[in-house]
Design an enzyme around this catalytic site. Sequence first.
Site: not given
Length: 334
Positions: A205, A208, A291
Amino acid sequence: MIAADEGLAELHTHLGGSVASDILWSLAHEQGIALPVKDFWEFDRLVTVSDPRGVENLDALDAVYHWTELIQSSPLAVERSVHAAIGGAYRSQRITTLELRFNPMKRNRGGERDLDHIILAAIRGLDLASLEYPQVRAGLILMMDRTFDARQNEIIVEKAIRWAPRGIVGVDLAGPRPGGRRYDYAQAAPMVEAARAAGLGVTIHVGEEGGDMGREELGEVVERLRPDRIGHGILAAADPRLMALLRDAGVVLEICPTSNLLTKALPDEEALRDTLRTFARHDVPFTIATDGPEMMRTHLRDELELLERIGALSAEELARANARGHAASFIGRT
């Protein structure tokens, strides 16, 4: 648009966001968990992003995940959650390649539950779903966390390697930056290398949110950790060097359109369209995901319809992104 009977691939969905509210409600009551609300519809708002305007920012999701992770903090709850998520994905969306990710340490009540029992329960849910839905290729990704110390993350990777023959297909690193500071990805490098050497896939991750710092982190992750995929990575659209880096390394971005809108990572549909068009022009590989379909109140075919409606991707580009999802899956690598 992709035909209704054509199998979809979803590679980025969190277990805490993939289980319907009514199932979580029952699991909470079966385990005697003290909830802050007594009405189901209030609970539904507690465990989803129910406001169509979204949440204040990405960190606001932590309060939602707090409840889903607590409710899923037992072997029984984890098994039923995995089983429900896989079955629901196939029945409602005809998803035939599905990867579910979760952090087992956030589901063992601070060490009260044995970690192997939590992971094995997830594997049992996977096995049961495979009997009922043999059309689906499904796998589990274990998540490290940026708020954990190095030893905690090492243990998660050790468990992923141990259980790889039973359906753990990859590792991830997520979570907020401690103190809002730039995260030191060098500490994760040995763990990522161990996972890769064991045949596990690596997704991180990053990129973002966070502006310039987020873009710097994205570049560091690609160069230092060499992941197969990146969760989100949307900040790269503003940096031609980063897009070239992703393209040349063959790193596949896992784009979650509605999630990015709800968390304000992207301000509006125009920004979403511009981001996807930029990636398409620069040949940055990506696939589309939710998600967490239940938490975000969307489903994968909704995402595809959104992108075609706003002119972000053509039907042909959506089909290629879906095919890329099947091909980029970690399932079957170990």
